[in-house]
Motif scaffolding. Structure first.
Motif, short mmCIF file in Angstrom:
data_model
loop_
_atom_site.label_atom_id
_atom_site.label_comp_id
_atom_site.label_asym_id
_atom_site.label_seq_id
_atom_site.Cartn_x
_atom_site.Cartn_y
_atom_site.Cartn_z
N THR A 270 -5.32 1.01 4.54
CA THR A 270 -5.01 2.46 4.84
C THR A 270 -3.47 3.11 3.65
N THR A 271 -3.64 4.30 4.06
CA THR A 271 -2.35 4.84 3.51
C THR A 271 -0.90 4.65 4.25
N ARG B 106 -6.40 7.59 2.15
CA ARG B 106 -6.31 9.11 1.26
C ARG B 106 -5.54 8.85 0.26
N ASP C 262 -7.68 7.22 -5.00
CA ASP C 262 -9.00 8.19 -4.98
C ASP C 262 -10.07 6.99 -5.87
#
Length: 209
Positions: free
Chosen positions: A55-56, A104, A107
């Motif tokens: 996750t970010t 996020r 890409d």
């Protein structure tokens, strides 16, 4: 690949192939240096195992430790996941081979070339072969040539004509550098010294300048 289904099928194929390769390695090979500076084979494998699920937030948590440098953040995460037992790393790659999720800050368009290039980062220094369909590598070439940072391939290789010998891909103008799509993909992603002997054409000497 304009077909999203075909793209993710290719990602899954490469991920599962890497898992099979990893399953064949000895304990010593897992701890051997990869083509990625400062990363062992297990760290590259750890990176690949983390891409579909990270996750970010989990990336940002290591930001202060990594000086908020994206490359250092990537390294911290890779080494952390690479420290797990080998069977857990391989199991995670297999379990999430079909996953289309990316953080996020990442890409999804990078997933295929990332898996391809890292497969070679593992295989080449171990003297192993990991075959990649030319169509998959061609997709990676298109993406890396277009994306700019962090490879800046278009700028670094300006003044050369790059030609794949196993698929219909040619870019640039100038002295030609020709080779397989996979060799050119490694060239574009900064691994010139590894593939220079597999390339041909009057532009090849300039790669060592």
């Amino acid at each position: 690949m304009t077909d999203e289904q075909a793209y993710w099928a290719a990602v899954r194929t490469v991920r599962l192939g890497v898992a099979d390769l990893l399953d064949s390695l000895t304990v010593a090979e897992w701890d051997a240096p990869s083509l990625c500076r400062g990363w062992r084979v297990r760290d590259v494998a750890g990176h690949l195992s983390s891409v579909p699920t990270i996750t970010t937030w989990s990336m940002m948590r290591v930001g202060p430790r990594a000086g908020f440098n994206p490359n250092r953040i990537n390294t911290v995460v890779a080494l952390r996941h690479g420290s797990r037992p080998a069977d857990q790393i391989v199991g995670a790659i297999r379990e999430h081979a079909s996953e289309r999720h990316v953080a996020r800050v990442l890409d999804a368009r990078n997933c295929l070339f990332d898996a391809i290039v890292h497969s070679q980062d593992i295989a080449i220094p171990l003297g192993r072969e990991f075959a990649v369909p030319a169509a998959f590598s061609r997709e990676g070439l298109e993406r890396v040539w277009a994306m700019g940072w962090p490879f800046n391939a278009r700028r670094r290789l300006a003044g050369l004509r790059l030609t794949a010998t196993d698929t219909d891909w040619t870019v640039g103008a100038g002295p030609e550098v020709a080779g397989s799509a996979l060799s050119l993909l490694l060239l574009l992603t900064g691994r010139a010294s590894t593939v220079v002997d597999s390339l041909n054409g009057p532009g090849v000497p300039s790669l060592s300048n």
